[in-house]
Design an enzyme around this catalytic site. Structure first.
Site, PDB file in Angstrom:
ATOM      1  CB  CYS A  19      69.138 -33.907  43.555  1.00 36.29           C
ATOM      2  SG  CYS A  19      69.791 -35.324  42.659  1.00 36.29           S
ATOM      3  CB  CYS A  28      76.454 -36.056  45.616  1.00 36.49           C
ATOM      4  SG  CYS A  28      75.757 -37.078  44.289  1.00 36.49           S
ATOM      5  CB  CYS A  85      75.540 -32.065  45.718  1.00 33.42           C
ATOM      6  SG  CYS A  85      74.600 -31.166  44.466  1.00 33.42           S
ATOM      7  CB  CYS A 106      77.630 -26.612  30.564  1.00 33.63           C
ATOM      8  SG  CYS A 106      79.174 -26.505  29.680  1.00 33.63           S
ATOM      9  CB  CYS A 120      78.068 -29.344  27.677  1.00 29.90           C
ATOM     10  SG  CYS A 120      78.569 -30.510  28.969  1.00 29.90           S
ATOM     11  CB  CYS A 137      82.154 -33.098  29.765  1.00 30.11           C
ATOM     12  SG  CYS A 137      82.698 -31.946  31.046  1.00 30.11           S
ATOM     13  NE  ARG A 171      85.185 -26.655  30.933  1.00 25.16           N
ATOM     14  CZ  ARG A 171      84.651 -27.766  30.435  1.00 25.16           C
ATOM     15  NH1 ARG A 171      84.114 -28.658  31.225  1.00 25.16           N
ATOM     16  NH2 ARG A 171      84.634 -27.962  29.144  1.00 25.16           N
TER      17      ARG A 171
HETATM   18  N1  SAM Z   1      72.823 -34.284  38.765  1.00 32.28           N
HETATM   19  C1  SAM Z   1      73.786 -34.489  37.784  1.00 32.28           C
HETATM   20  C2  SAM Z   1      74.885 -35.450  38.219  1.00 32.28           C
HETATM   21  O1  SAM Z   1      75.318 -35.392  39.341  1.00 32.28           O
HETATM   22  O2  SAM Z   1      75.294 -36.259  37.411  1.00 32.28           O
HETATM   23  C3  SAM Z   1      74.418 -33.216  37.294  1.00 32.28           C
HETATM   24  C4  SAM Z   1      74.752 -32.052  38.165  1.00 32.28           C
HETATM   25  S1  SAM Z   1      76.124 -32.191  39.293  1.00 32.28           S
HETATM   26  C5  SAM Z   1      75.916 -30.745  40.179  1.00 32.28           C
HETATM   27  C6  SAM Z   1      77.594 -32.061  38.326  1.00 32.28           C
HETATM   28  C7  SAM Z   1      78.928 -32.114  39.015  1.00 32.28           C
HETATM   29  O3  SAM Z   1      79.202 -30.889  39.672  1.00 32.28           O
HETATM   30  C8  SAM Z   1      79.152 -33.148  40.094  1.00 32.28           C
HETATM   31  O4  SAM Z   1      79.391 -34.413  39.581  1.00 32.28           O
HETATM   32  C9  SAM Z   1      80.352 -32.590  40.821  1.00 32.28           C
HETATM   33  O5  SAM Z   1      81.543 -33.100  40.255  1.00 32.28           O
HETATM   34  C10 SAM Z   1      80.249 -31.081  40.603  1.00 32.28           C
HETATM   35  N2  SAM Z   1      79.914 -30.400  41.870  1.00 32.28           N
HETATM   36  C11 SAM Z   1      78.714 -30.364  42.465  1.00 32.28           C
HETATM   37  N3  SAM Z   1      78.764 -29.677  43.637  1.00 32.28           N
HETATM   38  C12 SAM Z   1      80.042 -29.264  43.786  1.00 32.28           C
HETATM   39  C13 SAM Z   1      80.734 -28.539  44.791  1.00 32.28           C
HETATM   40  N4  SAM Z   1      80.114 -28.107  45.895  1.00 32.28           N
HETATM   41  N5  SAM Z   1      82.041 -28.279  44.627  1.00 32.28           N
HETATM   42  C14 SAM Z   1      82.680 -28.733  43.505  1.00 32.28           C
HETATM   43  N6  SAM Z   1      82.084 -29.434  42.527  1.00 32.28           N
HETATM   44  C15 SAM Z   1      80.781 -29.720  42.658  1.00 32.28           C
HETATM   45 FE1  SF4 Z   2      71.976 -34.669  42.557  1.00 30.09          FE
HETATM   46 FE2  SF4 Z   2      73.915 -33.007  43.213  1.00 30.09          FE
HETATM   47 FE3  SF4 Z   2      74.439 -35.590  43.134  1.00 30.09          FE
HETATM   48 FE4  SF4 Z   2      73.981 -34.246  40.820  1.00 30.09          FE
HETATM   49  S1  SF4 Z   2      75.691 -33.958  42.228  1.00 30.09           S
HETATM   50  S2  SF4 Z   2      73.132 -36.216  41.432  1.00 30.09           S
HETATM   51  S3  SF4 Z   2      72.479 -32.755  41.558  1.00 30.09           S
HETATM   52  S4  SF4 Z   2      73.003 -34.577  44.552  1.00 30.09           S
END
Ligand code: SAM
Ligand code: SF4
Ligand code: DTB
Length: 340
Positions: free
Chosen positions: A78, A82, A85, A122, A153, A213, A285
């Site tokens: 990606c 973040c 992530c 989801c 979702c 959500c 949730r």
């Molecule tokens: N890429 C899309 C986005 O970020 O909008 C969707 C996927 S992203 C993985 C969805 C959510 O998962 C993130 O916004 C975050 O809140 C949660 N998430 C991701 N990695 C995580 C982690 N290591 N621990 C807890 N929550 C996590």
């Molecule tokens: Fe990409 Fe992860 Fe951020 Fe979603 S949460 S936008 S998958 S880096």
């Protein structure tokens, strides 16, 4: 505090464009200001839980839990940074990137989730935003899952109005897009997408008639004031998101937050209670991080007003408690899956 200072976003070209806009302040008429939310946090634990349980019982069946199963339909690589992530190309987490999954594989996973008792499926893609050319395949996934009799979702990153409409027309019920943390803490975690971008995407999804959500993550080095500010932002969305996922950070090796200090378990429960009180009609949730919680803590979260959880052995790239263990836990608590 945690290693969050290490989480300062990489100064990419995108990040320098992303910073100048200031996040929207709470509306002047917001019922829950950050101060009022903070006052809830400051209540004695038992008083807070009692109040949350009262609100919960006014609006929900206190012994029902909605079960959602996740599937990563496009993993890793990606463009966003973040800090939490596993799927960001900015971090070296050893995750193998994949292409968008085939429809058949998605539908097989959805059928298996339904057979295990999940009412919602989801789908998550590791994208900054979907490409127009992917929308047809995504629409087929949504309509295929819907045809199985499940709620749908999806989470794909930022959305354009036309894309949101296409998803709605395909039968999408919920769009997941999290605010993640407070506007004040946000830039310490994410540099390539602004808070304002997120609020805009939420508005776009709403305008297309999708349920929202939207929630956040605890344990990213934020303060209680940040947690209160996140909840105030969520509660000020008008209407509040129908579904509010509260995640506990899963610290993924190779991410800037891999050594973040875990959030205090009672603070986590307090956050569930505060979400319940400020967003009485929403489904709250208990989301990522349940594997790191014992059963007593999860039971406290239900007592505080959580009435949904991710169900199934995997989240997106990390593991979740076994479905059989969750069924047993619900049975021991006299709780039952909510009907879709
Ligand atoms: N890429 C899309 C986005 O970020 O909008 C969707 C996927 S992203 C993985 C969805 C959510 O998962 C993130 O916004 C975050 O809140 C949660 N998430 C991701 N990695 C995580 C982690 N290591 N621990 C807890 N929550 C996590
Ligand atoms: Fe990409 Fe992860 Fe951020 Fe979603 S949460 S936008 S998958 S880096
Ligand atoms: C949400 O708030 N949590 C889910 C879902 N929405 C998409 C994702 C949790 C991801 C946990 C880390 C992983 O498995 O990669």
């Amino acid at each position: 505090m945690s290693s969050c200072s290490n989480a300062t976003p990489v100064a990419t070209a995108e990040a320098t464009i992303a910073f100048p806009r200031k996040p929207r302040a709470l509306p002047a008429n917001a019922q829950w200001t950050t101060e009022r939310v903070l006052a809830l946090y400051e209540l004695p634990f038992n008083d807070l839980l009692f109040r949350a349980q009262q609100v919960h019982r006014e609006h929900h069946d206190a012994n029902a839990v909605q079960l959602s199963t996740l599937l990563s339909i496009k993993t890793g690589g990606c463009a966003e940074d973040c800090g939490y992530c596993a799927q960001s190309a900015h971090h070296d987490t050893g995750l193998k990137a994949t292409k968008l999954m085939d429809l058949d594989e998605v539908l097989e996973a959805a059928k298996a989730a339904k057979a295990q008792g999940a009412s919602r499926f989801c789908m998550g893609a590791a994208w900054r935003e979907p490409k127009d050319r992917d929308m047809e395949a995504l629409g087929r996934m949504v309509s295929g899952v819907k045809a199985l009799g499940m709620e749908t979702c999806i989470t794909l990153g930022m959305l354009k109005p036309r894309q949101a409409q296409q998803l709605k027309e395909a039968g999408l019920d919920y769009y997941n897009h999290n605010l993640d943390t407070s506007p004040e803490h946000y830039n310490k975690v994410i540099g390539t997408r602004t808070y304002e971008d997120r609020l805009d995407t939420l508005a776009t999804a709403r305008e297309a008639g999708l349920h929202l959500c939207c929630g956040g993550i605890l344990g990213m080095g934020e303060t209680r004031a940040d947690r209160a500010s996140l909840i105030a932002q969520l509660a000020a969305l008008d209407p509040a998101p129908e579904s509010v996922p509260i995640n506990q950070l899963i610290p993924v090796p190779g991410t800037p937050l891999e050594n973040a200090e875990p959030v205090d378990p009672f603070e986590f429960v307090r956050t569930i209670a505060v979400a319940r009180i400020t967003m009485p009609r929403s489904v709250v949730r208990l989301s990522a991080g349940r594997e790191q919680m014992d059963e007593a803590l999860q039971a406290l979260c239900f007592l505080a007003g959580a009435n949904s959880m991710f169900y199934g052995d995997r989240l997106l790239t990390t593991s979740n408690p076994q479905a059989e263990a969750d069924r047993l836990l619900l049975q021991r608590l006299g709780m039952a899956p909510a009907a879709a």
